[in-house]
Scaffold this motif. Sequence first.
Motif, mmCIF file in Angstrom:
data_model
loop_
_atom_site.group_PDB
_atom_site.id
_atom_site.type_symbol
_atom_site.label_atom_id
_atom_site.label_comp_id
_atom_site.label_asym_id
_atom_site.label_seq_id
_atom_site.Cartn_x
_atom_site.Cartn_y
_atom_site.Cartn_z
ATOM 1 N N VAL A 191 0.841 -1.207 0.000
ATOM 2 C CA VAL A 191 0.000 0.000 0.000
ATOM 3 C C VAL A 191 0.875 1.256 0.000
ATOM 4 O O VAL A 191 0.549 2.266 -0.655
ATOM 5 C CB VAL A 191 -0.960 -0.014 1.204
ATOM 6 N N ALA A 192 1.994 1.204 0.722
ATOM 7 C CA ALA A 192 2.927 2.338 0.699
ATOM 8 C C ALA A 192 3.475 2.562 -0.712
ATOM 9 O O ALA A 192 3.651 3.712 -1.146
ATOM 10 C CB ALA A 192 4.073 2.091 1.677
ATOM 11 N N CYS A 193 3.711 1.481 -1.440
ATOM 12 C CA CYS A 193 4.164 1.617 -2.829
ATOM 13 C C CYS A 193 3.094 2.298 -3.687
ATOM 14 O O CYS A 193 3.421 3.091 -4.589
ATOM 15 C CB CYS A 193 4.502 0.243 -3.406
ATOM 16 N N SER A 194 1.837 2.008 -3.410
ATOM 17 C CA SER A 194 0.765 2.678 -4.160
ATOM 18 C C SER A 194 0.719 4.169 -3.836
ATOM 19 O O SER A 194 0.441 5.000 -4.708
ATOM 20 C CB SER A 194 -0.582 2.029 -3.836
ATOM 21 N N LEU A 195 1.011 4.530 -2.588
ATOM 22 C CA LEU A 195 1.059 5.947 -2.226
ATOM 23 C C LEU A 195 2.218 6.663 -2.928
ATOM 24 O O LEU A 195 2.107 7.837 -3.304
ATOM 25 C CB LEU A 195 1.194 6.094 -0.709
ATOM 26 N N ILE A 196 3.325 5.949 -3.111
ATOM 27 C CA ILE A 196 4.455 6.531 -3.849
ATOM 28 C C ILE A 196 4.051 6.803 -5.288
ATOM 29 O O ILE A 196 4.382 7.846 -5.857
ATOM 30 C CB ILE A 196 5.674 5.591 -3.778
ATOM 31 N N GLU A 197 3.309 5.871 -5.888
ATOM 32 C CA GLU A 197 2.851 6.069 -7.264
ATOM 33 C C GLU A 197 1.904 7.267 -7.366
ATOM 34 O O GLU A 197 1.858 7.933 -8.400
ATOM 35 C CB GLU A 197 2.140 4.808 -7.763
ATOM 36 N N ASP A 198 1.179 7.549 -6.287
ATOM 37 C CA ASP A 198 0.267 8.700 -6.271
ATOM 38 C C ASP A 198 0.944 9.985 -5.789
ATOM 39 O O ASP A 198 0.258 10.978 -5.510
ATOM 40 C CB ASP A 198 -0.937 8.396 -5.370
ATOM 41 N N ASN A 199 2.290 9.950 -5.651
ATOM 42 C CA ASN A 199 3.084 11.112 -5.238
ATOM 43 C C ASN A 199 2.771 11.577 -3.816
ATOM 44 O O ASN A 199 2.996 12.737 -3.474
ATOM 45 C CB ASN A 199 2.895 12.291 -6.207
ATOM 46 N N LYS A 200 2.292 10.668 -2.969
ATOM 47 C CA LYS A 200 2.042 10.983 -1.564
ATOM 48 C C LYS A 200 3.206 10.428 -0.738
ATOM 49 O O LYS A 200 3.088 9.427 -0.038
ATOM 50 C CB LYS A 200 0.709 10.383 -1.111
ATOM 51 N N TYR A 201 4.351 11.112 -0.839
ATOM 52 C CA TYR A 201 5.578 10.560 -0.285
ATOM 53 C C TYR A 201 5.595 10.573 1.244
ATOM 54 O O TYR A 201 6.092 9.632 1.867
ATOM 55 C CB TYR A 201 6.777 11.341 -0.831
ATOM 56 N N ALA A 202 5.088 11.627 1.845
ATOM 57 C CA ALA A 202 5.095 11.696 3.315
ATOM 58 C C ALA A 202 4.219 10.599 3.912
ATOM 59 O O ALA A 202 4.608 9.933 4.885
ATOM 60 C CB ALA A 202 4.615 13.074 3.770
ATOM 61 N N ASP A 203 3.017 10.384 3.340
ATOM 62 C CA ASP A 203 2.143 9.314 3.828
ATOM 63 C C ASP A 203 2.792 7.945 3.616
ATOM 64 O O ASP A 203 2.681 7.044 4.465
ATOM 65 C CB ASP A 203 0.795 9.365 3.105
ATOM 66 N N ALA A 204 3.474 7.786 2.489
ATOM 67 C CA ALA A 204 4.148 6.514 2.216
ATOM 68 C C ALA A 204 5.249 6.253 3.234
ATOM 69 O O ALA A 204 5.427 5.113 3.693
ATOM 70 C CB ALA A 204 4.726 6.535 0.802
#
Length: 671
Positions: A191-204
Amino acid sequence: MAPKPKDKPKSPASPAAAAPPPSIEDLFTSLNRHIERSEFKLVVKVAEQVLSIAPGDEDAIRCKVVALIKGDNIDAALSTIQSSQKLPIDLGFFKAYCLYRLNRLDEALESLKNQERNSATMLIESQILYRLGKMDACVDVYHLLQKSNIESFEINLVASLISAGRASEVRRTLESLRITPNSSFELAYNVACSLIEDNKYADAEQLLLAARRIGQETLTDESLAEDEIGAELAPIAVQLAYVEQLLGRTQEAAGSYTEIINQNLADESSLAVAISNLIAVKGPKDISDSLKKLDRLKEKESQNFQLAHALDLKLSPKQRETIYANRLLLLLHANKIDQAWELVAALPDIFPDSVMPVLLQAAVLVRENKAGKAEELLAQFAEKFPEKSKIAFLSRAQVAAAVGHVQIAAESLAKIPDIQHMPATVATLVTLKERAGDINGAGSVLESAIKWWSNAMTEDNKLGIIMQEAASFKLRHGKEEDAACLYEELVKNQGGIEALVGLVRTVAHVNVDKAEAYEKQLKPLPGLKEVDVDSLEKTSGAKQVDEAPHVELTGAQDESKIKEKPKKKRKRKPRYPKGFDPANPGPTPDPERWLPKRERSSYRPKRKDKRAAQVRGSQGAVVREKSEVGATATNPSISSKSSQATSSKGASQPAESSKPSSKSSRKKSRK
């Protein structure tokens, strides 16, 4: 000495005395016992004993194939399956699995076509599709498996969605499955990898830290050693370093990558990703060290660079392409062109369906200052493979624009219909055509873009941006009336202060009265009513003033400042040194008194003896000619330079003039 008597040959044992072979029932009992104990080598041995008694026994063949697969002897398992093809036994599923393990993916997929479609066959099919890079088909298969009770189903589904470029669907998918990301550290990682793909780096980053904590607790409860825990959590550590890199904390990322590589606890794929990312962070710095790190990933027996077979199976095609590309770029930075060509020549066989080998070959050609050949290569590839022509034409346009081939660059961009209407493409095409002198062509590009966006039914419409750029283009090339028409249409359809300001400025070139009428529609700026425009026009203009704190003055203070007269500076008497009489100063001081003596106009050097030109040193010493000595006497400021030049010349060439000059000086002295 008498010969030794020969031993009598022993009589063969009678059949009755030999041990009787075990029965099939006993062999199957032994086989079952070895299976329960996971003694796979013994399972194979006993299965062969059964087959020696009862050739073609289906259960024995199945037990042997499964034991070979469990024992990681895939080649022997596939050979057993192929030797049993004539028997009425269906081993298609095991054959597909063996082919999948051997990375013969197309054959594995073909072997599954005749199999019954159940959860086991669909699971292996999804794995084959994932490795083939057919992510959308893989996701479809996983959706069919949603009702099946499969271990780690949600983890694999999320991984497939991310690889398919559908990371935005991950959250909705987990909500439909009623699963939280923190249910396992593997799922939290995905799921963290999916956040990286969505450019949500801090949440990832926060979710990766949670995944590491959950993994540490879970693996500690399973009584794993610290080294084993470190190896299991290595992918999370690498991804955390990658997030630091994306957030701009490059020094922290480089330190994390280096620590992972030095610990050598990570699995092969995580180590490869860490090395590749570290090279990307360092860039062309310390090239030799980067090449040595990449050598850790190659096949040991291979002289050329080729990824190890086990690592090649674990990495995705994108990851493998990145590693090979980084290797080639390092070779180009190190100016090892021959090795770069060797690597490029091997890439088409490694990546037959990828455009990357052609792009890297073009990069090598550009490095050799052969941009024309690179442009030709990319054009040929685009014509041969139209479905992959987009990136080839983009690369060709970039190469051509970099070397000043603006016509070829514009032509390459014009052959990509998908991006013709995008503002960046339009601006680039207009600039290229302007540089090429094709003003009409640049105007037609803008007109076609306006037409496309006028008919487009999208939320994010770029018509206003394109029309403003078109109006600026028309105004720049002296077409004020066309520019005014564009601004008028833009104000009617969309409005906006910027468009109205542009309209006023444009119409002012053609019709001042009309411009003033449009100017009245602008909102008045606060504070401009008290400004006298006529007096402002008579001033010499604004002057730049250093920034200073602004202080508002009252009227009385302002008047007092105006009435104040400038203060006169008090004249002070000059201070003279002791004993100096200004009434009788004496002779004027020499203006050259601060210069060195040799630089003064009155300087005359001492005459040198003629015998000074004789050489008293070792053979090969250099003697200056008379002209040089004269030059030194007249211009002493360059004597050091001339002597240095002479000595350097004498060091590289034999001083042939030294011998004649010395002889002539001796003759003169004797006379």
